[in-house]
Write an enzyme that holds these catalytic residues in place. Structure first.
Site, PDB file in Angstrom:
ATOM      1  N   ARG A  10     -15.632   2.788  39.051  1.00 25.29           N
ATOM      2  CA  ARG A  10     -16.966   3.010  39.621  1.00 25.29           C
ATOM      3  C   ARG A  10     -16.866   3.497  41.053  1.00 25.29           C
ATOM      4  NH1 ARG A  10     -20.570   3.654  36.187  1.00 25.29           N
ATOM      5  NH2 ARG A  10     -20.943   1.927  34.763  1.00 25.29           N
ATOM      6  N   GLY A  29     -22.655  -4.308  40.728  1.00 26.36           N
ATOM      7  CA  GLY A  29     -21.355  -4.923  40.423  1.00 26.36           C
ATOM      8  C   GLY A  29     -20.623  -5.228  41.719  1.00 26.36           C
ATOM      9  N   ARG A 283     -25.564  -9.100  36.094  1.00 21.82           N
ATOM     10  CA  ARG A 283     -25.547  -8.024  35.097  1.00 21.82           C
ATOM     11  C   ARG A 283     -25.729  -8.705  33.749  1.00 21.82           C
ATOM     12  NH1 ARG A 283     -21.241  -6.418  33.845  1.00 21.82           N
ATOM     13  NH2 ARG A 283     -19.990  -7.802  35.140  1.00 21.82           N
ATOM     14  N   LYS A 288     -21.674 -14.153  31.861  1.00 22.31           N
ATOM     15  CA  LYS A 288     -22.539 -14.762  32.882  1.00 22.31           C
ATOM     16  C   LYS A 288     -23.306 -15.976  32.348  1.00 22.31           C
ATOM     17  CE  LYS A 288     -21.744 -11.419  35.953  1.00 22.31           C
ATOM     18  NZ  LYS A 288     -21.071 -11.640  37.218  1.00 22.31           N
ATOM     19  N   ASP A 508      32.889 -11.511  42.651  1.00 22.52           N
ATOM     20  CA  ASP A 508      32.312 -12.561  41.804  1.00 22.52           C
ATOM     21  C   ASP A 508      32.206 -11.988  40.378  1.00 22.52           C
ATOM     22  OD1 ASP A 508      30.576 -14.762  40.934  1.00 22.52           O
ATOM     23  OD2 ASP A 508      28.977 -13.269  41.050  1.00 22.52           O
TER      24      ASP A 508
HETATM   25  P1  ADP Z   1     -20.322  -8.633  38.862  1.00 23.58           P
HETATM   26  O1  ADP Z   1     -19.376  -7.978  39.748  1.00 23.58           O
HETATM   27  O2  ADP Z   1     -19.695  -9.267  37.675  1.00 23.58           O
HETATM   28  O3  ADP Z   1     -21.466  -7.783  38.459  1.00 23.58           O
HETATM   29  P2  ADP Z   1     -21.109 -10.140  41.267  1.00 23.58           P
HETATM   30  O4  ADP Z   1     -22.066 -11.248  41.428  1.00 23.58           O
HETATM   31  O5  ADP Z   1     -19.775 -10.377  41.885  1.00 23.58           O
HETATM   32  O6  ADP Z   1     -20.984  -9.859  39.695  1.00 23.58           O
HETATM   33  O7  ADP Z   1     -21.666  -8.831  41.915  1.00 23.58           O
HETATM   34  C1  ADP Z   1     -22.916  -8.298  41.609  1.00 23.58           C
HETATM   35  C2  ADP Z   1     -23.320  -7.358  42.723  1.00 23.58           C
HETATM   36  O8  ADP Z   1     -24.313  -6.473  42.218  1.00 23.58           O
HETATM   37  C3  ADP Z   1     -23.899  -8.077  43.904  1.00 23.58           C
HETATM   38  O9  ADP Z   1     -23.394  -7.522  45.089  1.00 23.58           O
HETATM   39  C4  ADP Z   1     -25.406  -7.846  43.772  1.00 23.58           C
HETATM   40  O10 ADP Z   1     -26.077  -7.743  45.011  1.00 23.58           O
HETATM   41  C5  ADP Z   1     -25.471  -6.530  43.058  1.00 23.58           C
HETATM   42  N1  ADP Z   1     -26.669  -6.514  42.206  1.00 23.58           N
HETATM   43  C6  ADP Z   1     -26.949  -7.391  41.269  1.00 23.58           C
HETATM   44  N2  ADP Z   1     -28.147  -7.094  40.717  1.00 23.58           N
HETATM   45  C7  ADP Z   1     -28.610  -6.018  41.308  1.00 23.58           C
HETATM   46  C8  ADP Z   1     -29.769  -5.240  41.163  1.00 23.58           C
HETATM   47  N3  ADP Z   1     -30.689  -5.521  40.268  1.00 23.58           N
HETATM   48  N4  ADP Z   1     -29.906  -4.196  41.946  1.00 23.58           N
HETATM   49  C9  ADP Z   1     -28.943  -3.913  42.852  1.00 23.58           C
HETATM   50  N5  ADP Z   1     -27.840  -4.603  43.025  1.00 23.58           N
HETATM   51  C10 ADP Z   1     -27.653  -5.656  42.265  1.00 23.58           C
HETATM   52  C1  G6P Z   2     -17.406  -6.163  37.577  1.00 24.37           C
HETATM   53  C2  G6P Z   2     -16.092  -5.418  37.519  1.00 24.37           C
HETATM   54  C3  G6P Z   2     -16.211  -4.051  38.172  1.00 24.37           C
HETATM   55  C4  G6P Z   2     -17.367  -3.286  37.576  1.00 24.37           C
HETATM   56  C5  G6P Z   2     -18.640  -4.131  37.661  1.00 24.37           C
HETATM   57  C6  G6P Z   2     -19.822  -3.433  37.007  1.00 24.37           C
HETATM   58  O1  G6P Z   2     -17.683  -6.456  38.887  1.00 24.37           O
HETATM   59  O2  G6P Z   2     -15.091  -6.174  38.141  1.00 24.37           O
HETATM   60  O3  G6P Z   2     -15.031  -3.304  37.998  1.00 24.37           O
HETATM   61  O4  G6P Z   2     -17.545  -2.068  38.248  1.00 24.37           O
HETATM   62  O5  G6P Z   2     -18.434  -5.369  37.029  1.00 24.37           O
HETATM   63  O6  G6P Z   2     -19.522  -3.033  35.712  1.00 24.37           O
HETATM   64  P1  G6P Z   2     -19.528  -1.506  35.250  1.00 24.37           P
HETATM   65  O7  G6P Z   2     -18.945  -1.537  33.888  1.00 24.37           O
HETATM   66  O8  G6P Z   2     -20.955  -1.091  35.283  1.00 24.37           O
HETATM   67  O9  G6P Z   2     -18.705  -0.704  36.191  1.00 24.37           O
END
Ligand code: ADP
Ligand code: G6P
Length: 737
Positions: A10, A29, A283, A288, A508
């Site tokens: 990404r 993400g 997500r 989750k 050795d």
């Molecule tokens: P993952 O990496 O598995 O998605 P994380 O909680 O580590 O889970 O990261 C999610 C990131 O995506 C966070 O920085 C959050 O602010 C961002 N995020 C989550 N939902 C939204 C949304 N609806 N719009 C924009 N950013 C979002």
């Molecule tokens: C997690 C993974 C990332 C990924 C993100 C969103 O944070 O560690 O590598 O980018 O999820 O998932 P996506 O499949 O939309 O890239």
């Protein structure tokens, strides 16, 4: 100084085609949101996939893609629909993601996905190679690109490569089920530094490296023939200022300037002053625990019915990977659950769950974070979970309660939150009750500590500490490269060798002239080795000694007919010019009676280990045991033996997968120094691979050419990578004119 090249699947933005033009929307993400702050601050290029397949891009828009990405300091890797299907929806998200999150039953092992994953990883590697110079630092991210480090290393052996895994690394028992497990590990080992969010993921990874590749691991260093790889944990932080400043500005906004969402939230708050908002943002991903959370919410409302019409759960589920069947099923399940619970419990004034299935802009995220009394995050498994950290950062008045799953990486650093097991509904319901009733002072006391920690270890600190660790690793490598036996160094040594009047060589045997074998008796010399040693042995003015910890009976069989000089049992016995062995040191062996039963009890309790008894020493071998278990037992044995032998004249030697108990006044250093004193030598050489050879390296004079086999901590002046290289080196001695 070179630039930093960030590589991830990404990019910070996703491109979309709308109204005949290209639009860039921020990626969601943890990886993209976290790295975005690092990227915007420095001199870096970010390479990744634009989010559009080749087929989706009309010819006339193709040039605009580069333009759009360049605005975000990014450059693309082009992918066709087939490649995206096999690499992204396939191997990355139908094989690795479920497996690494312990959803074994969802993980599909498809050869076709694997093949496309390899091809696409090669494409990423090629793009890096086109853009990188040798001074650049390459930072590769996440599970989609685990083969890239080695692919880059193959072409650029000296470039600096770091890798960070943003998801959990599962335990060995899970990882071993992957048909391509060795290839994945080998791919990662192309890096100089491998980072994980937590110590547990790091530990699991090292365990797999040891067990599946049989590599030597010492603390968090992995030893390859010619490189040391460092593995460490770096818990990822957030851009704390960005979130706390946004929340500050938000709190100062006049009511009429506030968003529709905020006004709606405020209206509800006003209508139920003792009501509470619970927030969950993720997500839409099975890792989750969203469906479980909904069920737990229903359970809570039934257990504590006084909160009906008071508590609302706001669920923001961001669409994700919707081509993967498990995600489609989850969407259906969540839709149905929300419908059913709302249907059954809603009243005229109250809808228990507000459900948003979309991506919201940053400002709306801040509206939600700042308006909700409780953030409730219950992943079943999560590499880190940044949402938890973001919620705390936006609480400018330090109120608010975070309920967080123990299974999230961030739980390690957020002990002041209310930690729960996402599978324990009883505990969850009670914790929600506690959170709703937590006094303001307690909320503030908890958040104060959390905020301080998050502010200090922010995403910039995280990236800097990763980068400085990578630099340190590279410098260490450079220091070691100067000690590697290069052709240039060897030519100088050969010159001294050929003009010397009298030469003395100490060689050795195990791990130096011959490789290891599970059964020590089977590591007997081959014809090639005999021929090589013969040629050196026949040279005039050259005295060659084989110096070994082996017993004299074995060496008598193998080498006495050859009349090689030998020192065995670490220096107890010596044989010269084909004479039978005589004692070099006067040593006792009556202590062996006491030690044998101890070692025997360890053999009984450690499958695969065995005792080797020599005339003046006794050894416990554990090469054939499970590596982790063997190391554990060796530490235990060391403690037992050390307390047992006290001040006696015996000591414990830790060799390569062997612990040997022997007289203290016997070692290879003492023996070789005695031999050295018998004549005048102007060229002295000693080579060996393990701890027992360090005595030679230490005690022989400084002018000695001392060589270690393998790149490890040593007193030797030089190192060569393996036994093959030892033979190459010795064959250069053998062809001396
Ligand atoms: P993952 O990496 O598995 O998605 P994380 O909680 O580590 O889970 O990261 C999610 C990131 O995506 C966070 O920085 C959050 O602010 C961002 N995020 C989550 N939902 C939204 C949304 N609806 N719009 C924009 N950013 C979002
Ligand atoms: C997690 C993974 C990332 C990924 C993100 C969103 O944070 O560690 O590598 O980018 O999820 O998932 P996506 O499949 O939309 O890239």
């Amino acid at each position: 100084m070179g630039k930093t090249i960030i590589i991830s699947n990404r990019l910070p933005v996703q491109l979309q085609i709308s109204n005949g033009g290209i639009t860039a929307i921020p990626s969601v993400g943890g990886l993209a949101t976290g790295m975005k702050s690092v990227h915007s601050g420095g001199d870096s290029l970010w390479i990744g996939w634009s989010g559009l397949t080749d087929e989706e891009i009309p010819e006339e828009l193709a040039p605009k893609i580069d333009e759009a990405l360049a605005k975000h300091g990014s450059s693309k890797v082009k992918l066709t629909k087939n490649q995206v299907d096999g690499f992204y929806f396939g191997f990355s998200n139908r094989t690795i993601w479920p497996l690494f999150h312990y959803f074994l039953e969802y993980s599909e092992f498809e050869l076709d996905y694997w093949n496309v994953y390899k091809d696409v990883n090669q494409k990423f590697a090629d793009t890096i190679l086109q853009n990188a110079s040798d001074e650049d630092t390459i930072w590769i991210h996440d599970y989609q690109l685990m083969l890239v480090p080695q692919m880059v290393r193959n072409e650029r052996p000296d470039i600096s490569i770091g890798f960070f895994l943003h998801i959990p690394f599962p335990s060995f028992e899970i990882f071993r089920t992957l048909p391509w497990r060795e290839e994945i590990l080998e791919g990662l080992l192309g890096s100089d530094l491998i980072g994980f969010h937590t110590y547990d993921y790091e530990r699991h990874f090292l365990s797999s490296v040891r067990r599946l590749l049989g590599l030597e691991v010492s603390f968090n260093d992995i030893y390859l023939d010619n490189r040391i790889i460092k593995v460490d944990s770096f818990p990822m932080g957030i851009d704390y200022k960005k979130f706390s400043n946004a929340a500050q500005e938000h709190s100062q906004k006049k009511p009429e300037k506030q968003s529709d969402l905020q006004q709606r939230l405020d209206k509800h708050k006003k209508s139920t002053p003792d009501g509470k908002f619970l927030l969950s943002i993720d997500r839409l991903d099975y890792s989750k625990g969203i469906a479980k959370r909904l069920n737990a919410f229903e359970y809570f409302l039934n257990k504590y019915p006084q909160y009906k019409e008071k508590v609302r759960l706001i669920i923001l589920a961001v669409p994700s990977r919707s081509n993967v069947p498990q995600y489609q099923l989850l969407k259906k399940e969540v839709d149905e659950l929300v419908g059913r619970i709302n249907g059954e419990l809603a009243t005229v004034n109250w809808t228990p769950i507000w459900y948003f299935y979309r991506s919201l802009p940053f400002d709306s995220l801040i509206d939600l974070y700042t308006s909700c009394d409780i953030a409730w995050l219950t992943p079943l498994r999560d590499g880190m979970n940044l949402v938890a950290k973001e919620y705390v950062a936006t609480r400018t008045d330090q109120t608010g309660v975070l309920i967080l799953s123990e299974m999230a990486g961030s739980a390690n650093e957020m002990n002041e939150s209310l930690l729960i097991n996402p599978n324990n509904f009883e505990q969850i319901a009670d914790t929600l009750y506690t959170a709703i009733n937590m006094p303001k002072e307690e909320q503030q006391a908890r958040n104060k500590v959390l905020q301080k920690r998050l502010e200090r270890y922010n995403v910039e600190k995280w990236a800097n500490s990763f980068m400085s660790s990578l630099r340190a690793q590279k410098n260490l490598d450079a220091a070691n490269i100067s000690k590697r036996m290069t052709d240039h160094l060897l030519n100088g040594i050969l010159k001294d060798y050929s003009v010397a009047k009298k030469r003395l060589l100490f060689l050795d045997y195990d791990g130096t002239l011959a490789g290891f074998h599970n059964d020590p008796q089977k590591a007997n010399p081959d014809q090639e080795l005999y021929q090589l040693l013969d040629r050196i042995h026949e040279q005039e003015d050259t005295e060659m000694y084989l110096v070994s910890g082996r017993d004299k009976e074995t060496f008598t069989r193998w080498f006495l007919p050859k009349k090689y000089n030998m020192i065995v049992e670490h220096g107890v016995w010596i044989s010269k010019d084909g004479e039978p062995f005589r004692m070099l040191e006067n040593v006792k062996n009556d202590w062996m009676e006491k030690i044998r039963p101890v070692l025997e009890s360890f053999v009984d309790r450690t499958p695969g280990s065995f005792i080797e008894e020599k005339n003046y020493s006794i050894a416990w071998h554990y090469r054939k045991t499970d590596p982790d278990f063997g190391n554990l037992r060796a530490t235990e044995l060391n403690t037992v033996l050390t307390s047992l032998i006290g001040n006696d004249d015996i000591s414990v030697l830790n060799g390569n997968k062997v612990m040997e108990v022997k007289s203290s006044n016997v070692n290879k250093g003492r023996a070789t120094v005695r031999v050295l004193g018998e004549d005048e030598y102007d060229f002295v050489f000693a080579i060996g691979d393990d701890w027992t050879d360090e005595f030679m390296f230490q005690e022989l004079p400084k002018s000695t050419i001392t060589v270690k086999v393998g790149q490890q901590k040593t007193q030797a002046r030089f190192f060569v990578e393996n036994t093959k290289k030892v033979r190459e080196l010795l064959s250069r001695f053998a062809i001396k004119k």
